[in-house]
Scaffold this motif. Structure first.
Motif, mmCIF file in Angstrom:
data_model
loop_
_atom_site.group_PDB
_atom_site.id
_atom_site.type_symbol
_atom_site.label_atom_id
_atom_site.label_comp_id
_atom_site.label_asym_id
_atom_site.label_seq_id
_atom_site.Cartn_x
_atom_site.Cartn_y
_atom_site.Cartn_z
ATOM 1 N N ARG A 103 0.777 -1.447 -0.143
ATOM 2 C CA ARG A 103 0.008 0.114 0.252
ATOM 3 C C ARG A 103 0.654 1.185 -0.037
ATOM 4 O O ARG A 103 0.330 2.408 0.118
ATOM 5 C CB ARG A 103 -0.767 -0.012 1.040
ATOM 6 C CG ARG A 103 -1.875 -1.095 1.393
ATOM 7 C CD ARG A 103 -2.978 -1.072 0.070
ATOM 8 N NE ARG A 103 -3.770 0.124 0.289
ATOM 9 C CZ ARG A 103 -5.110 0.199 0.540
ATOM 10 N NH1 ARG A 103 -5.343 -0.839 1.394
ATOM 11 N NH2 ARG A 103 -5.921 1.507 0.784
ATOM 12 N N ASP A 106 -0.422 4.722 -1.287
ATOM 13 C CA ASP A 106 -2.072 4.129 -1.346
ATOM 14 C C ASP A 106 -2.552 3.636 -0.205
ATOM 15 O O ASP A 106 -3.671 3.160 -0.100
ATOM 16 C CB ASP A 106 -2.048 3.196 -2.456
ATOM 17 C CG ASP A 106 -3.392 2.585 -2.748
ATOM 18 O OD1 ASP A 106 -4.209 3.347 -2.581
ATOM 19 O OD2 ASP A 106 -3.751 1.219 -2.914
ATOM 20 N N GLN A 194 -13.997 -7.852 -0.607
ATOM 21 C CA GLN A 194 -14.242 -6.462 -0.290
ATOM 22 C C GLN A 194 -13.670 -6.001 0.926
ATOM 23 O O GLN A 194 -13.588 -4.935 1.013
ATOM 24 C CB GLN A 194 -15.851 -6.391 -0.036
ATOM 25 C CG GLN A 194 -16.592 -6.186 -1.435
ATOM 26 C CD GLN A 194 -16.323 -5.041 -2.229
ATOM 27 O OE1 GLN A 194 -16.574 -4.076 -1.565
ATOM 28 N NE2 GLN A 194 -16.020 -5.025 -3.316
ATOM 29 N N ALA A 197 -10.626 -4.563 -0.329
ATOM 30 C CA ALA A 197 -10.835 -3.066 -0.801
ATOM 31 C C ALA A 197 -11.009 -2.143 -0.011
ATOM 32 O O ALA A 197 -10.698 -0.640 -0.506
ATOM 33 C CB ALA A 197 -12.235 -3.202 -1.874
ATOM 34 N N ILE A 198 -11.538 -2.462 1.254
ATOM 35 C CA ILE A 198 -12.039 -1.282 2.207
ATOM 36 C C ILE A 198 -10.821 -1.138 3.407
ATOM 37 O O ILE A 198 -10.842 -0.186 4.057
ATOM 38 C CB ILE A 198 -13.453 -1.655 3.033
ATOM 39 C CG1 ILE A 198 -13.895 -0.491 3.561
ATOM 40 C CG2 ILE A 198 -13.210 -2.925 3.965
ATOM 41 C CD1 ILE A 198 -14.997 0.102 3.040
ATOM 42 N N THR A 205 -5.001 -7.713 1.381
ATOM 43 C CA THR A 205 -4.509 -7.492 0.035
ATOM 44 C C THR A 205 -4.790 -8.783 -1.017
ATOM 45 O O THR A 205 -4.838 -9.691 -0.477
ATOM 46 C CB THR A 205 -3.235 -7.034 -0.588
ATOM 47 O OG1 THR A 205 -2.239 -8.126 0.031
ATOM 48 C CG2 THR A 205 -2.849 -5.705 0.199
ATOM 49 N N ARG A 387 -5.526 -3.222 -9.885
ATOM 50 C CA ARG A 387 -4.411 -2.931 -9.131
ATOM 51 C C ARG A 387 -3.125 -3.537 -9.650
ATOM 52 O O ARG A 387 -2.039 -2.777 -9.647
ATOM 53 C CB ARG A 387 -4.624 -2.899 -7.710
ATOM 54 C CG ARG A 387 -5.865 -2.152 -7.153
ATOM 55 C CD ARG A 387 -5.852 -2.466 -5.535
ATOM 56 N NE ARG A 387 -6.184 -3.745 -5.055
ATOM 57 C CZ ARG A 387 -7.131 -4.067 -4.726
ATOM 58 N NH1 ARG A 387 -8.164 -3.415 -4.714
ATOM 59 N NH2 ARG A 387 -7.206 -5.377 -4.068
ATOM 60 N N SER A 521 -17.024 -1.843 -8.632
ATOM 61 C CA SER A 521 -16.333 -1.979 -7.421
ATOM 62 C C SER A 521 -15.940 -3.211 -6.917
ATOM 63 O O SER A 521 -15.922 -3.486 -5.714
ATOM 64 C CB SER A 521 -16.981 -0.856 -6.439
ATOM 65 O OG SER A 521 -18.157 -1.660 -5.851
ATOM 66 N N ARG A 527 -8.282 1.528 -4.979
ATOM 67 C CA ARG A 527 -9.095 1.999 -3.723
ATOM 68 C C ARG A 527 -8.861 3.497 -3.779
ATOM 69 O O ARG A 527 -7.935 4.033 -4.341
ATOM 70 C CB ARG A 527 -8.292 1.414 -2.449
ATOM 71 C CG ARG A 527 -8.394 0.058 -2.222
ATOM 72 C CD ARG A 527 -6.814 -0.529 -1.914
ATOM 73 N NE ARG A 527 -6.856 -1.879 -1.439
ATOM 74 C CZ ARG A 527 -5.677 -2.571 -1.658
ATOM 75 N NH1 ARG A 527 -4.577 -2.239 -2.155
ATOM 76 N NH2 ARG A 527 -5.664 -3.790 -0.990
ATOM 77 N N PHE A 528 -9.545 4.139 -3.193
ATOM 78 C CA PHE A 528 -10.746 4.100 -1.993
ATOM 79 C C PHE A 528 -12.237 4.241 -2.909
ATOM 80 O O PHE A 528 -12.103 5.014 -3.999
ATOM 81 C CB PHE A 528 -10.811 4.937 -1.038
ATOM 82 C CG PHE A 528 -11.772 5.042 -0.174
ATOM 83 C CD1 PHE A 528 -11.750 4.067 0.936
ATOM 84 C CD2 PHE A 528 -12.862 6.026 -0.304
ATOM 85 C CE1 PHE A 528 -12.947 4.334 1.924
ATOM 86 C CE2 PHE A 528 -14.110 5.969 0.562
ATOM 87 C CZ PHE A 528 -14.087 5.054 1.951
ATOM 88 N N THR A 529 -13.141 3.194 -2.633
ATOM 89 C CA THR A 529 -14.171 3.305 -3.441
ATOM 90 C C THR A 529 -15.555 3.620 -2.496
ATOM 91 O O THR A 529 -15.780 2.914 -1.575
ATOM 92 C CB THR A 529 -14.509 1.972 -4.138
ATOM 93 O OG1 THR A 529 -13.440 1.582 -4.997
ATOM 94 C CG2 THR A 529 -15.757 2.256 -5.249
#
Lengths: 587, 174
Positions: A103, A106, A194, A197-198, A205, A387, A521, A527-529
């Protein structure tokens, strides 16, 4: 309505609104690491504290309702110091080797530390215990990086109703994860990603497959083809600083070619193929039910989403006959590329490598299913997320923004607008309706009224009813039939519609996508969505559809060609062998 | 609850207990907030919470296994390890602490030759600590299963444990 004053700015909000939401309405940013839009606030991270006049302590704005005439301050010395303190404490136990973290650049924690001006960490203490969990095909979990914000718990339980993740233990020793802090493969997980993603940090990851793909590209004996899912083109740009909702189809194609893939194809092609197979399958089921009066599993559910399939195999094994037997477009592509296409270019199946670029983590699970070997070998070799593709492009040193537009190769690269909209909730249903209507009535649908409005947008459960009239002779059994369809996204909504079906509500066709808003999504997207970003990506996808001359799957000339040269007709013997599959109940 | 006899002793097999748990779970299936009471019942039945019981509870109450495990792991009252017949809990709440709870605990460790969270080899005693049993006026307090012992003195610990050892021996003789 009540009035609150945030930093002396008057804001009118409905009673019950939290301070955080009121501030967002006023355009005042309050940082948070645990808040999940639209879900029960956790108050876990304490980063969102604010000062309220008359209150003894600072309050967490995400879970404190605003009151009439409340005077709130988000930027006092006390607030700034408290926030800094909270983030410093998080950093003191966080495994923070940013340079080598997935990350890096990110990461919400990293960004917050910079925003708050944290130069040193005043606390030196014990670190969170580090355990790496690589037990599943799609996800990697690193407990040392976890800050226990519980966003993943909210998503896994409230949004997906799967419940793989929950806080285990207590106090400093708390870990977020499966029962008894074991590996993810010890509990039910649908691999939707998900949680990844959050996650604000690098604790969850996708499993990284970039090196395997480079190795395939670098191997001169392999012919490496790549397919890109419809949702990639509306999100990949975000990896390179484009605004959400920027379409980068042409640049993406050029980038893939420059990475060294031998042919650049489109999963959209097999999305069109899916419509031909799945639409015909639905019409056949209806025929069996209405004409032959046979017992047949209705409603038919879509089968494009591997997380939904795994969810059904775990929780609704009594409904598996209702799921379309069609493989997902990713898997159809794999089996067609390694048979039809390999033969066309004179390659042996063992020399072919198929790589997928997917917005999804569950696709990394799907390609490893034992059923997905109809070409004789694994049909899809490697799956990368959006990604991961972004990272590969960076590793290759490309300046993405200045790349020229390229075009997909033939014959697996052409697609209709109907295939584009597979990327978002309601899209597969709309694509199916476009084709089924024309098959059944023989009449052409006008291009300007193609969208089926009741099934568009972000409502969790959408229903529509379409009366069929003017049928051709062979489809006359459908004359006057009211076709009832439903569209759901997120697995908690899938549960709702299945329960409705079990309670007797009648539907003929139901589309399920596991991720909120659909694949745009997905767990593998940049990210971020949140919902505003979802809507922008969906708009981009509809724009891609509307910009095409061919907007119905059955009109795609390359689809006509593959049926003529190779498959015969939808649901043919060959189709069944290569494009359809079976499901297995799981515990 | 009916006791099922097996091989002449008073113990019932884990399998039998799982069946009994099934019946109990039927009554709780549609009750909200049933998880903790059910876990307490199960722990009383088995003496601890075996994984098979937790799996059953998860399925019947329609709660993810990770959530059930999370609740079990949160409360120190629950144990997933087999426990001794007598659970000795020493209160280390403020009042008991200042009146010598720690010394009582040390005496117990010495007497039973086990540490906190452990069980004696003969599975008669387990030792644990607690945070206030709500009997501060009687401090320091220990509980042996449901018996409350007040104003416990470290020197009297051996005597106190003997009461339970004797009970156990009498049971065996019968």
């Amino acid at each position: 309505m009540i009035s609150v004053y945030i930093n002396n700015i008057k804001v009118e909000v409905e009673e019950g609104t939290t301070i955080l939401s009121a501030a967002q309405k006023a355009g005042i940013k309050i940082p948070t690491l645990c808040f999940v839009e639209g879900k029960t606030p956790q108050g876990a991270c304490r980063v969102c504290v604010v000062q309220v006049e008359g209150a003894k302590t600072l309050v967490a704005s995400c879970c404190t309702p605003a009151a009439d005439n409340m005077k709130i301050f988000t930027n006092t010395k006390r607030v700034r110091e408290a926030r800094r303190n909270v983030v410093e404490l998080l950093l003191s136990e966080h495994d923070g080797d940013c340079k080598t973290c997935d990350r890096n650049n990110d990461c919400e924690l990293q960004e917050l530390a910079r925003e708050l001006g944290i130069n040193t960490i005043s606390y030196q203490g014990e670190k969170t215990q580090k355990t790496i969990d690589n037990s599943t095909p799609a996800l990697t979990r690193d407990s040392g990086k976890c800050i226990k914000c519980r966003r993943c718990v909210t998503v896994c339980n409230e949004v997906q109703s799967v419940g793989s993740l929950f806080p285990q233990g207590r106090g400093f020793d708390t870990t977020i994860g499966p029962a008894f802090s074991r590996d993810l493969d010890s509990v039910v997980c649908v691999q939707c990603g998900q949680c990844a993603a959050i996650c604000p940090v690098g604790a969850i990851t996708e499993k990284n497959d970039i090196d395997e793909v480079w190795a395939a590209i670098d191997n001169p004996e392999k012919f490496v083809v790549v397919q890109t899912a419809p949702a990639i083109r509306a999100a990949l740009g975000e990896c390179f600083g484009y605004e959400p909702g920027t379409l980068v189809t042409g640049k993406m194609v050029t980038a893939l070619r420059q990475l060294g893939f031998d042919a650049v194809f489109d999963t959209n092609f097999t999305a069109d193929l899916t419509i031909m197979e799945e639409g015909t399958e639905l019409l056949m089921r209806l025929k069996k039910a209405l004409v032959d009066k046979q017992k047949v599993a209705l409603p038919q559910f879509t089968s494009c989403c591997p997380a939904w399939i795994k969810f059904a195999e775990h929780f609704y094994s009594d409904m598996l006959d209702n799921i379309s037997s069609c493989k997902s477009p990713q898997q159809m592509f794999g089996s067609v590329a390694k048979t039809y296409y390999a033969k066309k270019i004179g390659k042996k199946v063992e020399d072919m490598v198929v790589v997928s670029i997917m917005p999804c983590t569950a696709k990394k699970f799907e390609n490893q299913r034992w059923e997905m070997n109809d070409s004789g070998l694994r049909d899809v070799d490697y799956v990368l997320t959006t990604r991961e593709l972004g990272r590969m492009i960076m590793q290759a040193g490309m300046d993405f923004k200045s790349l020229p537009d390229g075009k997909m190769d033939s014959p697996l690269g052409m697609s209709s607008g109907a295939a584009d909209i597979f990327a978002n909730t309601g899209g597969v249903m709309e694509a199916a309706i476009r084709t089924a209507y024309e098959i059944v009535t023989g009449k052409e649908l006008p291009l300007d009224g193609l969208h089926v409005e009741p099934i568009m947008g972000l409502d969790g459960v959408k229903k529509a009813s379409l009366k069929i009239t003017g049928t051709l002779k062979e489809w006359s059994f459908l004359e006057g039939v009211e076709l009832k369809v439903a569209v759901v996204h997120t697995l908690s909504n899938a549960r709702k519609i299945i329960e409705a079906v079990k309670n007797g509500e009648v539907f003929h066709f139901i589309e399920v996508m596991s991720c909120p808003g659909g694949c745009i999504s997905g767990g593998g997207q940049p990210r971020f969505t949140d919902n505003s970003i979802r809507l922008k990506r969906i708009q981009a996808i509809y724009k891609e559809d509307e910009g095409k001359k061919i907007r119905k799957s059955h009109e795609n000339p390359e689809i006509k060609q593959i049926y003529k040269e190779f498959l015969g007709e939808p649901l043919s013997h060959k189709s069944h062998k290569l494009l359809h599959t079976k499901y297995t109940a799981r515990t | 609850m009916s006791e099922v006899q097996c091989c002449g002793c008073n113990e019932i097999s884990e399998e039998e207990m799982l069946k009994q748990l099934d019946n109990i779970l039927d009554d709780y299936q549609n009750t909200t907030g049933a998880l903790i009471p059910v876990l307490q019942i199960a722990q009383n039945m088995f003496g601890y919470l075996p994984e098979a019981a937790l799996k059953k509870i998860s399925v019947k109450l329609n709660k993810p296994f990770s959530e059930v495990a999370g609740v079990v792991g949160f409360y120190s009252f629950f144990s997933t390890e087999p426990r001794g017949k007598y659970l000795v809990r020493v209160c280390l709440g403020t009042a008991c602490y200042v009146r010598g709870g720690k010394e009582v605990l040390n005496a117990l460790k010495k007497e039973l030759k086990i540490d906190v969270g452990q069980t004696t080899e003969d599975r008669v005693f387990s030792l644990d600590i607690g945070r206030c049993f709500g009997a501060c006026g009687l401090a320091p307090v220990i509980m042996v299963n449901d018996d409350v012992h007040q104003r416990v003195k470290p020197v009297k610990i051996a005597e106190l444990m003997d009461i339970y050892r004797n009970k156990e021996n009498d049971n065996k003789k019968e």
